[in-house]
Scaffold this active site. Sequence first.
Site, PDB file in Angstrom:
ATOM      1  N   TYR A  65       0.844  -1.209   0.000  1.00  0.00           N
ATOM      2  CA  TYR A  65       0.000   0.000   0.000  1.00  0.00           C
ATOM      3  C   TYR A  65       0.870   1.245   0.000  1.00  0.00           C
ATOM      4  CZ  TYR A  65      -3.814  -3.177   1.093  1.00  0.00           C
ATOM      5  OH  TYR A  65      -4.709  -4.217   1.069  1.00  0.00           O
ATOM      6  N   HIS A  66       1.813   1.262  -0.906  1.00  0.00           N
ATOM      7  CA  HIS A  66       2.624   2.450  -1.092  1.00  0.00           C
ATOM      8  C   HIS A  66       3.293   2.404  -2.464  1.00  0.00           C
ATOM      9  CE1 HIS A  66       5.711  -0.294   0.797  1.00  0.00           C
ATOM     10  NE2 HIS A  66       6.364   0.129  -0.271  1.00  0.00           N
ATOM     11  N   ALA A  67       3.829   3.558  -2.859  1.00  0.00           N
ATOM     12  CA  ALA A  67       4.682   3.647  -4.050  1.00  0.00           C
ATOM     13  C   ALA A  67       5.967   4.327  -3.602  1.00  0.00           C
ATOM     14  CB  ALA A  67       3.993   4.464  -5.136  1.00  0.00           C
TER      15      ALA A  67
ATOM     16  N   ARG B 133       2.032  -0.530  -5.074  1.00  0.00           N
ATOM     17  CA  ARG B 133       2.010  -1.981  -4.946  1.00  0.00           C
ATOM     18  C   ARG B 133       1.268  -2.423  -3.688  1.00  0.00           C
ATOM     19  NH1 ARG B 133       7.443  -1.317  -4.027  1.00  0.00           N
ATOM     20  NH2 ARG B 133       7.007   0.348  -5.516  1.00  0.00           N
TER      21      ARG B 133
END
Length: 142
Positions: free
Chosen positions: A51-53, A98
């Site tokens: 839950y981040h880029a 992702r």
Amino acid sequence: MSLVKWVDFQTLGDERGSLVALEIGQEKAVPFDIQRVYYIYRTASGVSRGYHAHKALKQVAICVAGSCRMVLDDGRTREEIWLDCPTRGLLIDSMVWREMHDFSNDCVLLVLASEHYDESDYIRDYDDFKRLSRDALHSSVS
Ligand code: TYD
């Protein structure tokens, strides 16, 4: 163009089993200099991660045992893929959101990273990510 880009590793196998070697500074399959390696394992049942880029970081994720489902999102398209092959890594470029889901009990996810850990490189809010990826797209076409 698909977000799913694979990196294949040479297997050194014999009758005893398989072996993959990655040599720092000499690894041709990975399209960056590897600065960091980490692995995720014993993920609790039902837990999703990621839950981040990243603004700049590139990574290659290799499921060296078990399996998990990876979701990739570049702000326009969203794709998902199962990782379950120790000789194949998924290249995750910068500015790709992702998520990792459905970890098997035995999953070991090994990650090769292009930079040392830097919290300021993370984008952890999906709306911020959408805005930044839209801005990046506009500045690249104008
Ligand atoms: P995070 O990247 O958020 O994990 P995931 O994307 O798998 O859910 O990292 C979890 C925690 O671990 C966070 O506090 C940062 C820390 N961390 C490091 O200190 N070094 C590292 O190389 C990584 C990947 C994480």
